[in-house]
Scaffold this motif. Structure first.
Motif, PDB file in Angstrom:
ATOM      1  N   GLU A   9       0.830  -1.192   0.000  1.00 34.83           N
ATOM      2  CA  GLU A   9       0.000   0.000   0.000  1.00 34.83           C
ATOM      3  C   GLU A   9       0.869   1.249   0.000  1.00 34.83           C
ATOM      4  O   GLU A   9       1.555   1.563   0.978  1.00 34.83           O
ATOM      5  CB  GLU A   9      -0.899   0.005   1.245  1.00 34.83           C
ATOM      6  CG  GLU A   9      -1.874   1.171   1.285  1.00 34.83           C
ATOM      7  CD  GLU A   9      -2.975   1.052   0.250  1.00 34.83           C
ATOM      8  OE1 GLU A   9      -3.279  -0.065  -0.157  1.00 34.83           O
ATOM      9  OE2 GLU A   9      -3.537   2.071  -0.137  1.00 34.83           O
ATOM     10  N   ALA A  93      -4.946  -0.076  -8.832  1.00 35.43           N
ATOM     11  CA  ALA A  93      -5.964   0.255  -7.835  1.00 35.43           C
ATOM     12  C   ALA A  93      -7.102  -0.754  -7.910  1.00 35.43           C
ATOM     13  O   ALA A  93      -7.249  -1.491  -8.892  1.00 35.43           O
ATOM     14  CB  ALA A  93      -6.496   1.665  -8.065  1.00 35.43           C
ATOM     15  N   THR A  94      -7.916  -0.749  -6.883  1.00 33.88           N
ATOM     16  CA  THR A  94      -9.083  -1.635  -6.876  1.00 33.88           C
ATOM     17  C   THR A  94     -10.304  -0.982  -7.499  1.00 33.88           C
ATOM     18  O   THR A  94     -11.335  -1.640  -7.672  1.00 33.88           O
ATOM     19  CB  THR A  94      -9.435  -2.060  -5.441  1.00 33.88           C
ATOM     20  OG1 THR A  94      -9.641  -0.884  -4.645  1.00 33.88           O
ATOM     21  CG2 THR A  94      -8.323  -2.905  -4.833  1.00 33.88           C
ATOM     22  N   THR A  99      -9.005   5.687  -6.397  1.00 33.90           N
ATOM     23  CA  THR A  99      -9.067   6.216  -5.030  1.00 33.90           C
ATOM     24  C   THR A  99      -8.505   5.208  -4.030  1.00 33.90           C
ATOM     25  O   THR A  99      -8.183   5.581  -2.903  1.00 33.90           O
ATOM     26  CB  THR A  99     -10.516   6.559  -4.649  1.00 33.90           C
ATOM     27  OG1 THR A  99     -11.324   5.377  -4.750  1.00 33.90           O
ATOM     28  CG2 THR A  99     -11.067   7.642  -5.564  1.00 33.90           C
ATOM     29  N   SER A 100      -8.387   3.942  -4.436  1.00 31.78           N
ATOM     30  CA  SER A 100      -7.835   2.911  -3.562  1.00 31.78           C
ATOM     31  C   SER A 100      -6.645   2.255  -4.251  1.00 31.78           C
ATOM     32  O   SER A 100      -6.764   1.194  -4.872  1.00 31.78           O
ATOM     33  CB  SER A 100      -8.905   1.867  -3.219  1.00 31.78           C
ATOM     34  OG  SER A 100      -8.381   0.884  -2.356  1.00 31.78           O
TER      35      SER A 100
END
Length: 553
Positions: A9, A93-94, A99-100
């Motif tokens: 992350e 990203a997911t 945003t993630s």
């Protein structure tokens, strides 16, 4: 440049056909015009830019391989050897809005790798959709979706793959890719070979007509040539669209090198006039691994194995790098035990993997047909064009020695291995032949159906490359209506063959059955071609036989 990263992350952590012609030597020249022709129409004049799309491939339970090509300056076109080193960052990203973010990093694109980059991501979650993009000099690439494979021990209810092969740029448009991209239900897509073609312009088109010229115009021989041709293909909007939607799992066949390639040469290679085969093969392989999101398990080959939970594993073959030279059709040499299509090491690897497999299904990505095929009693007017398509003598000899039919000892050993070890649910997924087939794979075709079937095979037709009706130049379906019954009469293990149409397949796998839906295009020469379902065949668990089913998945 290929780099491998462990995903954390917000932290970057790098870890250590069929034509033989005489060509002039001048065909190897790299000229500015053909290079520029490899750029898409209306390409931006400012750089850096991502003119060749983005892609992912070879999904693992914890990772996937990401790919792109950056154009750092306007003169840095594929194959040019020009352009500065350029930093290219990547983000995973997911969610599509990023945003993630779960992983990010950067790579250096240089002329040494034709400004292509690969990031081999690890640390992702299994059976999960991810979104990724690249950035360079303030410019973002398109955003793409990819998907990881299920965990090795996961109970998987189903898998769905698009299946394609034989996409000849000059013979039409890649509508098959567009229609697969539009589905939105694919775990991945399989390309079974002939992703590009090596011919000079006009030598192998659509019934002799060039629908759209490729680049370079000469037959590709040098590293610059192969890079330029790959670059041209990657400008196709339908191909880019499919790469944006799902990871690809690809193997090569002959045209990534030259027609009817073998370990020491090719039908479409003239030693000396076109340089050495060793140099040409090395150039083709280098360009392939630069331009394709393929993770070679063994350097310089495409044979490797992927697993999709407890439901299926997929053994991917390289049937060009190690094979013996093809022999004349009808020659007793096809039975010579010293001749091989796989090479000893690859055949042992395949046999061991099939025996050790604990999945429900054993899939084999196989570039040329393994089921036996004899021509039988075709009439002369049908025999001649079929022989031309299959590289057979046009006097009626009944085998295609570029397929497993030309290497019968390897086939006998493999099928005997399946039978003696009671290895069931083996399905070969095949391209190359420009026709659709649904086959049992008998231990002894001469006594079938008294002889048992050791496996099944689904063969996919070409995206665009000429098939039988194109060679005869008659309306689509005309030849198949006449030839298919005769082929099936002489080959009782063949449940269906369509010699005429172009399209793609959708493979759907559950614990109970593996089903192939065959789709056909309305017109390969139309950029707006529609597709329609033609037929479906399945093999039910434990049967080793194909049967027709009447509804697509």
């Amino acid at each position: 440049m290929t780099s491998r990263y462990r995903a954390t992350e917000g932290v970057n952590s790098p870890f250590p056909r069929r034509r033989t012609v005489v060509k002039a030597a001048a065909a190897t020249a790299v000229l500015a015009g053909p290079l520029v022709a490899a750029l898409p129409a209306g390409a931006a004049t400012e750089a850096p830019a991502f003119l060749h799309g983005v892609a992912s491939g070879d999904p693992l339970p914890d990772g996937v391989l990401l790919w792109t090509r950056v154009t750092p300056t306007v003169e840095a076109v594929p194959g040019s050897g020009l352009g500065p080193d350029t930093e290219v960052s990547w983000t995973v990203a997911t969610d599509k809005a990023f945003t993630s973010i779960v992983a990010k990093g950067s790579l250096t694109a240089s002329a040494a790798s034709d400004h292509t980059v690969k990031a081999d991501i690890r640390g992702l979650a299994p059976a999960t959709d991810y979104f990724f993009r690249f950035s360079a000099g303030g410019t973002d690439s398109p955003t793409a979706r990819t998907r990881t494979a299920p965990a090795a021990d996961a109970d998987v209810s189903g898998l769905r793959f698009g299946v394609v092969t034989c996409a000849n740029w000059e013979a039409g448009y890649f509508a098959s890719y567009r229609h697969l991209a539009g589905r939105g239900d694919l775990d991945a897509w399989l390309h079974l070979g002939d992703y590009i073609y090596e011919y000079k312009s006009g030598e192998y088109a659509a019934r002799g007509t060039v629908v759209r010229p490729h680049a370079p115009l000469n037959e590709i021989i040098t590293l610059a040539d192969y890079r330029t041709r790959h670059g041209k293909y990657k400008t196709d909007p339908d191909l880019q669209a499919l790469h944006l939607k799902a990871p690809v799992i690809a193997i090569w066949d002959d045209h990534e090198f030259a027609d009817n390639a073998w370990s020491g040469g090719a039908v479409n290679h003239t030693e000396g006039a076109e340089g050495t085969w060793t140099a040409r093969q090395a150039a083709a392989k280098q360009a392939y691994f630069e331009w394709m999101p393929v993770r070679p398990a063994i350097a310089g080959t495409t044979y490797r194995r992927l697993r999709f939970g407890k439901l299926a594993d997929l053994s991917l073959l390289d049937l060009r790098s190690f094979r013996s030279q093809q022999v004349s059709s009808g020659s007793g040499s096809v039975d010579d035990p010293d001749r091989t299509i796989t090479g000893r090491a690859q055949l042992d690897w395949l046999k061991a993997g099939l025996k050790a497999s604990d999945t429900k299904w054993r899939l084999v990505g196989n570039s040329v047909m393994i089921a036996p095929f004899v021509i039988g009693s075709l009439t002369a007017d049908l025999l001649k064009p079929l022989a031309k398509l299959l590289d057979l003598p046009q006097d009626g000899i009944g085998v295609n020695t570029d397929q497993w039919d030309g290497y019968t000892d390897d086939r006998r050993e493999l099928l005997a291995h399946l039978r003696s070890n009671a290895i069931g649910n083996t399905v070969f997924l095949t391209g190359d032949i420009h026709m659709s087939w649904a086959n049992d794979v008998p231990v002894d075709a001469g006594t079938y159906p008294l002889s048992p079937s050791a496996a099944t095979e689904f063969v996919i037709t070409s995206v665009t490359s000429d098939n039988l009706d194109d060679i005869v130049k008659v309306p689509e379906g005309t030849v198949s209506a006449l030839a298919a019954p005769l082929i099936q009469l002489a080959n009782r293990h063949v449940h269906w063959v369509d010699t005429d149409r172009h399209g793609y397949g959708v493979l759907d796998i559950t614990a109970d059955r593996a089903q192939m839906d065959y789709y056909v295009l309305s017109d390969r020469t139309s950029a707006t071609a529609t597709s329609s379902w033609e037929r479906s065949y399945r093999t039910r668990s434990g049967t080793q036989k194909v049967e027709r089913t009447y509804d697509p998945v």
